[in-house]
Design a protein around this motif. Structure first.
Motif, PDB file in Angstrom:
ATOM      1  N   ASP A   1       0.852  -1.181   0.000  1.00  0.00           N
ATOM      2  CA  ASP A   1       0.000   0.000   0.000  1.00  0.00           C
ATOM      3  C   ASP A   1       0.897   1.243   0.000  1.00  0.00           C
ATOM      4  O   ASP A   1       1.584   1.520   0.978  1.00  0.00           O
ATOM      5  CB  ASP A   1      -0.913   0.013   1.232  1.00  0.00           C
ATOM      6  CG  ASP A   1      -1.835   1.218   1.246  1.00  0.00           C
ATOM      7  OD1 ASP A   1      -2.068   1.796   0.170  1.00  0.00           O
ATOM      8  OD2 ASP A   1      -2.317   1.587   2.341  1.00  0.00           O
ATOM      9  N   VAL A   2       0.901   1.947  -1.122  1.00  0.00           N
ATOM     10  CA  VAL A   2       1.618   3.213  -1.230  1.00  0.00           C
ATOM     11  C   VAL A   2       0.551   4.292  -1.388  1.00  0.00           C
ATOM     12  O   VAL A   2      -0.080   4.386  -2.437  1.00  0.00           O
ATOM     13  CB  VAL A   2       2.586   3.237  -2.431  1.00  0.00           C
ATOM     14  CG1 VAL A   2       3.324   4.571  -2.493  1.00  0.00           C
ATOM     15  CG2 VAL A   2       3.570   2.078  -2.336  1.00  0.00           C
ATOM     16  N   PRO A   3       0.295   5.087  -0.366  1.00  0.00           N
ATOM     17  CA  PRO A   3      -0.795   6.071  -0.419  1.00  0.00           C
ATOM     18  C   PRO A   3      -0.700   6.990  -1.627  1.00  0.00           C
ATOM     19  O   PRO A   3       0.369   7.524  -1.929  1.00  0.00           O
ATOM     20  CB  PRO A   3      -0.624   6.847   0.891  1.00  0.00           C
ATOM     21  CG  PRO A   3       0.086   5.897   1.810  1.00  0.00           C
ATOM     22  CD  PRO A   3       0.996   5.113   0.923  1.00  0.00           C
ATOM     23  N   GLU A   4      -1.823   7.124  -2.326  1.00  0.00           N
ATOM     24  CA  GLU A   4      -1.950   8.035  -3.469  1.00  0.00           C
ATOM     25  C   GLU A   4      -0.858   7.803  -4.511  1.00  0.00           C
ATOM     26  O   GLU A   4      -0.268   8.752  -5.052  1.00  0.00           O
ATOM     27  CB  GLU A   4      -1.952   9.490  -3.001  1.00  0.00           C
ATOM     28  CG  GLU A   4      -3.111   9.802  -2.060  1.00  0.00           C
ATOM     29  CD  GLU A   4      -3.141  11.258  -1.623  1.00  0.00           C
ATOM     30  OE1 GLU A   4      -2.236  12.018  -2.041  1.00  0.00           O
ATOM     31  OE2 GLU A   4      -4.055  11.626  -0.876  1.00  0.00           O
ATOM     32  N   LEU A   5      -0.579   6.550  -4.812  1.00  0.00           N
ATOM     33  CA  LEU A   5       0.403   6.222  -5.849  1.00  0.00           C
ATOM     34  C   LEU A   5      -0.162   6.606  -7.217  1.00  0.00           C
ATOM     35  O   LEU A   5      -1.208   6.096  -7.620  1.00  0.00           O
ATOM     36  CB  LEU A   5       0.726   4.728  -5.815  1.00  0.00           C
ATOM     37  CG  LEU A   5       1.691   4.228  -6.895  1.00  0.00           C
ATOM     38  CD1 LEU A   5       3.082   4.812  -6.672  1.00  0.00           C
ATOM     39  CD2 LEU A   5       1.740   2.708  -6.911  1.00  0.00           C
ATOM     40  N   PRO A   6       0.518   7.489  -7.972  1.00  0.00           N
ATOM     41  CA  PRO A   6      -0.035   7.959  -9.237  1.00  0.00           C
ATOM     42  C   PRO A   6      -0.113   6.903 -10.340  1.00  0.00           C
ATOM     43  O   PRO A   6      -1.042   6.919 -11.147  1.00  0.00           O
ATOM     44  CB  PRO A   6       0.920   9.092  -9.651  1.00  0.00           C
ATOM     45  CG  PRO A   6       1.617   9.491  -8.401  1.00  0.00           C
ATOM     46  CD  PRO A   6       1.722   8.240  -7.585  1.00  0.00           C
ATOM     47  N   ALA A   7       0.873   5.986 -10.387  1.00  0.00           N
ATOM     48  CA  ALA A   7       0.918   5.108 -11.559  1.00  0.00           C
ATOM     49  C   ALA A   7       1.565   3.768 -11.273  1.00  0.00           C
ATOM     50  O   ALA A   7       2.366   3.617 -10.351  1.00  0.00           O
ATOM     51  CB  ALA A   7       1.657   5.805 -12.703  1.00  0.00           C
ATOM     52  N   VAL A   8       1.205   2.809 -12.119  1.00  0.00           N
ATOM     53  CA  VAL A   8       1.835   1.494 -12.176  1.00  0.00           C
ATOM     54  C   VAL A   8       2.273   1.271 -13.619  1.00  0.00           C
ATOM     55  O   VAL A   8       1.519   1.572 -14.550  1.00  0.00           O
ATOM     56  CB  VAL A   8       0.858   0.381 -11.745  1.00  0.00           C
ATOM     57  CG1 VAL A   8       1.370  -0.995 -12.164  1.00  0.00           C
ATOM     58  CG2 VAL A   8       0.637   0.419 -10.240  1.00  0.00           C
ATOM     59  N   ILE A   9       3.493   0.778 -13.802  1.00  0.00           N
ATOM     60  CA  ILE A   9       4.013   0.518 -15.142  1.00  0.00           C
ATOM     61  C   ILE A   9       4.348  -0.961 -15.265  1.00  0.00           C
ATOM     62  O   ILE A   9       5.121  -1.495 -14.459  1.00  0.00           O
ATOM     63  CB  ILE A   9       5.266   1.366 -15.437  1.00  0.00           C
ATOM     64  CG1 ILE A   9       4.928   2.860 -15.361  1.00  0.00           C
ATOM     65  CG2 ILE A   9       5.841   1.023 -16.806  1.00  0.00           C
ATOM     66  CD1 ILE A   9       6.143   3.762 -15.495  1.00  0.00           C
ATOM     67  N   ASN A  10       3.770  -1.612 -16.253  1.00  0.00           N
ATOM     68  CA  ASN A  10       4.112  -2.992 -16.567  1.00  0.00           C
ATOM     69  C   ASN A  10       5.246  -2.970 -17.588  1.00  0.00           C
ATOM     70  O   ASN A  10       5.007  -2.882 -18.797  1.00  0.00           O
ATOM     71  CB  ASN A  10       2.909  -3.742 -17.128  1.00  0.00           C
ATOM     72  CG  ASN A  10       1.796  -3.902 -16.112  1.00  0.00           C
ATOM     73  OD1 ASN A  10       2.039  -4.313 -14.984  1.00  0.00           O
ATOM     74  ND2 ASN A  10       0.581  -3.577 -16.498  1.00  0.00           N
ATOM     75  N   TYR A  11       6.489  -3.024 -17.109  1.00  0.00           N
ATOM     76  CA  TYR A  11       7.624  -3.038 -18.031  1.00  0.00           C
ATOM     77  C   TYR A  11       7.629  -4.335 -18.821  1.00  0.00           C
ATOM     78  O   TYR A  11       7.981  -4.357 -19.997  1.00  0.00           O
ATOM     79  CB  TYR A  11       8.926  -2.888 -17.253  1.00  0.00           C
ATOM     80  CG  TYR A  11      10.130  -2.636 -18.132  1.00  0.00           C
ATOM     81  CD1 TYR A  11      10.495  -1.338 -18.477  1.00  0.00           C
ATOM     82  CD2 TYR A  11      10.892  -3.688 -18.618  1.00  0.00           C
ATOM     83  CE1 TYR A  11      11.592  -1.098 -19.287  1.00  0.00           C
ATOM     84  CE2 TYR A  11      11.992  -3.458 -19.437  1.00  0.00           C
ATOM     85  CZ  TYR A  11      12.336  -2.170 -19.779  1.00  0.00           C
ATOM     86  OH  TYR A  11      13.421  -1.938 -20.599  1.00  0.00           O
ATOM     87  N   GLN A  12       7.248  -5.404 -18.152  1.00  0.00           N
ATOM     88  CA  GLN A  12       7.029  -6.684 -18.827  1.00  0.00           C
ATOM     89  C   GLN A  12       5.575  -7.079 -18.631  1.00  0.00           C
ATOM     90  O   GLN A  12       4.977  -6.822 -17.579  1.00  0.00           O
ATOM     91  CB  GLN A  12       7.958  -7.757 -18.247  1.00  0.00           C
ATOM     92  CG  GLN A  12       9.433  -7.511 -18.569  1.00  0.00           C
ATOM     93  CD  GLN A  12      10.328  -8.614 -18.047  1.00  0.00           C
ATOM     94  OE1 GLN A  12      10.403  -8.843 -16.838  1.00  0.00           O
ATOM     95  NE2 GLN A  12      11.006  -9.317 -18.942  1.00  0.00           N
ATOM     96  N   LEU A  13       4.984  -7.710 -19.631  1.00  0.00           N
ATOM     97  CA  LEU A  13       3.570  -8.029 -19.593  1.00  0.00           C
ATOM     98  C   LEU A  13       3.241  -8.956 -18.431  1.00  0.00           C
ATOM     99  O   LEU A  13       3.988  -9.903 -18.146  1.00  0.00           O
ATOM    100  CB  LEU A  13       3.140  -8.712 -20.899  1.00  0.00           C
ATOM    101  CG  LEU A  13       3.262  -7.911 -22.191  1.00  0.00           C
ATOM    102  CD1 LEU A  13       2.710  -8.722 -23.356  1.00  0.00           C
ATOM    103  CD2 LEU A  13       2.543  -6.587 -22.085  1.00  0.00           C
ATOM    104  N   PRO A  14       2.123  -8.715 -17.733  1.00  0.00           N
ATOM    105  CA  PRO A  14       1.695  -9.661 -16.692  1.00  0.00           C
ATOM    106  C   PRO A  14       1.388 -11.018 -17.309  1.00  0.00           C
ATOM    107  O   PRO A  14       0.914 -11.101 -18.438  1.00  0.00           O
ATOM    108  CB  PRO A  14       0.430  -8.993 -16.120  1.00  0.00           C
ATOM    109  CG  PRO A  14      -0.043  -8.076 -17.196  1.00  0.00           C
ATOM    110  CD  PRO A  14       1.176  -7.597 -17.908  1.00  0.00           C
TER     111      PRO A  14
END
Length: 447
Positions: free
Chosen positions: A296-309
């Motif tokens: 849990d990172v409060p108010e995290l703006p973004a997630v980046i999938n550098y490699q596909l899930p």
């Protein structure tokens, strides 16, 4: 909920409980075993914390055990539970791998009422006779879809065997449902009430799901430029540790501020990486699915999938790190045209609205930039004054690999390559002396 909890709840600015918190309160308080299914970031930790603390009796030894899949999630859960446990004078102890085991054994002598830990370290201490669970009343399995697999499932059953309890209350919590969660009575020998609020939970904020096509050789460069987007911090997910390490070297070489969170780090290094990222001192946190599960990172703006899930479940858990508790979020999935096609095919059965995204003037936008000259890059401009006279840089999908810098002039002008400098004739010291000798001879003859 106890009155003392209601007061703290109101003081924290909350006005109502989330659906999962409301739904599990009564059955858990009644001692029933439950399976709670709710979206990521919907308050599942507090959902089992309040009923658990209401039944804890201070001074009666270890009565509750909470299992988590990673050190980070265990410590995060410990902090949350401890914050509420102090209201009823209950002691909470974290027992995780990577930490000093002798120090943990010393703290066990203070007889905590609640233990939060990882299965591996818990089973080791039980086997060594250092952890006794004879008075255990409740066991919570957090991120149950992850923990109830392979070796960790066997470890959890070993822990149950060490409790000697005929009727141990169980709580399983997860954001996604897997096959084994439908078979809990067979594996644990008791009925488990299923409580699923995923369809009615509205706690998650608006999250944009975007893909960005990029050639494999330019992916690190794109990640570098994304890190410069204003007010953007991102968890960057990798499937393989080898690729994470390779990207770390490249980013460090390009002077990008980042930290990495991996399962093979020392605990002190992992804690430092998380602290720097949560404090906003670095823009990127590079990690794997195991290391960042449930974070849990409060108010995290973004997630980046550098490699596909690898599957839909993995995507759900990755994207669940952003847009928590009503905040807005962004999920970017990077890949070449083949990767993006496979990703969209995998996600076709879901309700996610996945669209292309573009990086323009250090902003992530949904509109494809126009008038991009794909063969003209910023580095090709021979006269820097052109920039001040209206030329500007646009980053988007003008280039076949979709990551090149492109220059768009206000008025179309033909591109003229800078003239190559004339090659200077080289003179070594011997030829220079030869010329001097010739000049001296001519002067001598004249004399």
């Amino acid at each position: 909920m106890l009155d003392i909890f209601k007061g703290k709840f109101a003081a924290m600015g909350f006005t109502e409980q989330s659906p999962i918190q409301t739904a599990v309160a009564e059955p858990m308080a009644a001692g029933k075993s439950v399976l709670g299914l709710a979206p990521t970031g919907s308050g599942k930790t507090l959902a089992f914390t309040w009923p658990m603390l209401e039944n804890v009796r201070v001074g009666d030894g270890i009565q509750a055990l909470i299992l988590a899949p990673s050190q980070e999630l265990a410590m995060q859960t410990t902090n949350v539970v401890r914050d509420w446990a102090q209201l009823v004078d209950a002691k909470v102890l974290a027992i995780t791998g990577g930490a000093n085991v002798k120090r943990q054994m010393e703290k066990l002598k203070k007889h905590p009422e609640i233990i939060v830990g990882t299965p591996g370290r818990i089973t080791n201490l039980i086997a060594d006779g250092k952890l006794k669970l004879g008075h255990l009343k409740l066991m919570i399995v957090d991120e149950a879809d992850e923990l109830l697999t392979d070796a960790t499932l066997d470890q959890i059953r070993e822990i149950l065997d060490a409790t000697f309890a005929e009727t141990l209350q169980l709580g399983f919590f997860s954001a996604t449902e897997t096959k084994i969660l439908d078979e809990l009575p067979r594996w644990f020998g008791q009925q488990v009430e299923k409580i699923d609020v995923r369809a009615i939970d509205q706690t998650q904020g608006e999250v944009r799901h975007r893909t960005m096509e990029v050639g494999n050789s330019h992916r690190v460069d794109l990640l570098k430029r994304i890190s410069r987007v204003d007010h953007l911090r991102a968890l960057v997910f990798f499937n393989k540790m080898q690729e994470l390490q390779h990207v770390s070297v490249e980013l460090r070489h390009q002077h990008v501020d980042f930290v990495a969170l991996t399962s093979n780090q020392r605990q002190v290094d992992r804690e430092k990486a998380l602290r720097l990222f949560r404090q906003g001192k670095v823009e990127l946190l590079l990690t794997t699915d195991l290391a960042a599960r449930g974070l849990d990172v409060p108010e995290l703006p973004a997630v980046i999938n550098y490699q596909l899930p690898k599957d839909v479940t993995t995507y759900i858990h990755r994207s669940g790190r952003t847009g928590r508790m009503g905040a807005e979020g962004l999920v970017l999935t990077l890949g070449n045209d083949h990767d993006v096609r496979d990703f969209k095919k995998m996600m076709k059965s879901t309700d996610y609205d996945i669209k292309p995204g573009y990086l323009v003037d250090y902003k992530i936008v949904d509109t494809k930039p126009s008038k991009v000259a794909p063969t003209l890059t910023f580095e090709h401009v021979s006269n820097p004054a052109d920039v001040a006279n209206g030329r500007h840089r646009v980053e988007g999908q003008g280039h076949p690999d979709h990551v090149a810098h492109a220059v768009v002039p206000n008025e179309p002008k033909p591109f003229k390559a800078p003239a190559k400098p004339k090659k200077k004739r080289s003179h070594n010291k011997h030829s220079k002396k030869k010329g001097m000798r010739k000049k001296n001879r001519e002067r001598f003859n004249q004399d």
